[in-house]
Motif scaffolding. Structure first.
Motif, PDB file in Angstrom:
ATOM      1  N   VAL A   1      83.431  60.673  57.720  1.00  7.51           N
ATOM      2  CA  VAL A   1      84.722  60.418  57.077  1.00  7.51           C
ATOM      3  C   VAL A   1      85.640  59.861  58.162  1.00  7.51           C
ATOM      4  N   MET A   2      86.367  58.830  57.837  1.00  5.52           N
ATOM      5  CA  MET A   2      87.246  58.196  58.812  1.00  5.52           C
ATOM      6  C   MET A   2      88.707  58.423  58.439  1.00  5.52           C
ATOM      7  N   GLY A   3      89.528  58.523  59.463  1.00  6.79           N
ATOM      8  CA  GLY A   3      90.954  58.733  59.226  1.00  6.79           C
ATOM      9  C   GLY A   3      91.795  57.896  60.162  1.00  6.79           C
ATOM     10  N   TRP A   4      93.052  57.736  59.775  1.00 13.95           N
ATOM     11  CA  TRP A   4      94.041  57.074  60.604  1.00 13.95           C
ATOM     12  C   TRP A   4      95.226  58.026  60.774  1.00 13.95           C
ATOM     13  N   PHE A   5      95.733  58.082  62.008  1.00 14.47           N
ATOM     14  CA  PHE A   5      96.843  58.966  62.324  1.00 14.47           C
ATOM     15  C   PHE A   5      97.826  58.230  63.217  1.00 14.47           C
ATOM     16  N   ARG A   6      99.049  58.762  63.292  1.00 11.34           N
ATOM     17  CA  ARG A   6     100.041  58.243  64.219  1.00 11.34           C
ATOM     18  C   ARG A   6     100.900  59.410  64.670  1.00 11.34           C
ATOM     19  N   PRO A   7     101.511  59.325  65.838  1.00  7.99           N
ATOM     20  CA  PRO A   7     102.360  60.417  66.316  1.00  7.99           C
ATOM     21  C   PRO A   7     103.582  60.586  65.423  1.00  7.99           C
ATOM     22  N   ALA A   8     104.093  61.793  65.384  1.00  9.84           N
ATOM     23  CA  ALA A   8     105.297  62.097  64.611  1.00  9.84           C
ATOM     24  C   ALA A   8     106.079  63.178  65.343  1.00  9.84           C
ATOM     25  N   PRO A   9     107.381  63.198  65.165  1.00  9.30           N
ATOM     26  CA  PRO A   9     108.190  64.242  65.814  1.00  9.30           C
ATOM     27  C   PRO A   9     107.709  65.637  65.445  1.00  9.30           C
ATOM     28  N   GLY A  10     107.500  66.461  66.448  1.00 10.04           N
ATOM     29  CA  GLY A  10     107.082  67.832  66.193  1.00 10.04           C
ATOM     30  C   GLY A  10     105.605  68.012  65.939  1.00 10.04           C
ATOM     31  N   LYS A  11     104.856  66.911  65.912  1.00  9.47           N
ATOM     32  CA  LYS A  11     103.420  66.989  65.664  1.00  9.47           C
ATOM     33  C   LYS A  11     102.711  66.152  66.705  1.00  9.47           C
ATOM     34  N   ALA A  12     101.491  66.542  66.994  1.00 15.12           N
ATOM     35  CA  ALA A  12     100.713  65.683  67.875  1.00 15.12           C
ATOM     36  C   ALA A  12     100.447  64.349  67.177  1.00 15.12           C
ATOM     37  N   ARG A  13      99.930  64.421  65.952  1.00  7.06           N
ATOM     38  CA  ARG A  13      99.685  63.222  65.153  1.00  7.06           C
ATOM     39  C   ARG A  13      99.882  63.569  63.683  1.00  7.06           C
ATOM     40  N   GLU A  14     100.391  62.627  62.925  1.00  7.65           N
ATOM     41  CA  GLU A  14     100.509  62.838  61.492  1.00  7.65           C
ATOM     42  C   GLU A  14      99.488  61.981  60.761  1.00  7.65           C
ATOM     43  N   PHE A  15      99.059  62.501  59.635  1.00  9.04           N
ATOM     44  CA  PHE A  15      98.075  61.819  58.812  1.00  9.04           C
ATOM     45  C   PHE A  15      98.652  60.543  58.214  1.00  9.04           C
ATOM     46  N   VAL A  16      97.859  59.475  58.221  1.00  5.14           N
ATOM     47  CA  VAL A  16      98.253  58.228  57.595  1.00  5.14           C
ATOM     48  C   VAL A  16      97.329  57.905  56.419  1.00  5.14           C
ATOM     49  N   ALA A  17      96.006  57.925  56.676  1.00 10.08           N
ATOM     50  CA  ALA A  17      95.050  57.560  55.640  1.00 10.08           C
ATOM     51  C   ALA A  17      93.687  58.143  55.981  1.00 10.08           C
ATOM     52  N   THR A  18      92.882  58.330  54.941  1.00  9.95           N
ATOM     53  CA  THR A  18      91.504  58.744  55.135  1.00  9.95           C
ATOM     54  C   THR A  18      90.629  58.031  54.119  1.00  9.95           C
ATOM     55  N   ILE A  19      89.369  57.795  54.507  1.00  9.02           N
ATOM     56  CA  ILE A  19      88.446  57.087  53.643  1.00  9.02           C
ATOM     57  C   ILE A  19      87.093  57.789  53.701  1.00  9.02           C
ATOM     58  N   SER A  20      86.475  57.953  52.542  1.00  5.58           N
ATOM     59  CA  SER A  20      85.206  58.650  52.454  1.00  5.58           C
ATOM     60  C   SER A  20      84.071  57.802  53.038  1.00  5.58           C
TER      61      SER A  20
END
Length: 125
Positions: free
Chosen positions: A33-52
């Motif tokens: 499973v693949m995902g995309w993330f980006r940094p966000a305030p207060g988090k190491a990374r926030e979820f952007v998208a995932t694909i099966s």
């Protein structure tokens, strides 16, 4: 150990588009499973998208839904993130990630096993 390499980042004006790519080095890409993330305030990374694994299911963060689309080409060991109607708040380093777990999608970074080095996306207003 899977190696992931992102590309396609850059500078774009608000309203523009970019397509990110993430290529995997191994021979088991279709099992992830693949995902995309980006940094966000207060988090190491926030979820952007995932694909099966076969690309039949995709899920997106509310902040990008309707603007971003993830796809994959298992024959090329590559996953993509098409980003349209970009906004200044989309500016970030974007990371792709691979999960070996058994479900068809994952939203949290702890569920992912391998990470790329990131690619910078800058959106000017």
């Amino acid at each position: 150990q899977e190696q992931l390499v992102e590309s396609g980042g850059g500078l774009v004006q608000a309203g523009g588009s970019l397509r990110l790519s993430c290529s995997a080095s191994g021979h088991t890409f279709s099992s992830y499973v693949m995902g995309w993330f980006r940094p966000a305030p207060g988090k190491a990374r926030e979820f952007v998208a995932t694909i099966s694994r076969r690309g039949g299911n995709t899920y997106y963060a509310d902040s990008v839904k309707g603007r971003f689309t993830s796809s994959r080409d298992n024959a090329k060991n590559t996953v993509y993130l098409q980003m349209n109607s970009l906004k200044p708040e989309d500016r970030a380093v974007y990371f792709c990630a691979a999960s070996r777990k058994s479900r068809s999608y994952y939203y949290t970074e702890d569920d992912y096993d391998y990470w790329g080095q990131g690619t910078q996306v800058t959106v000017s207003s």
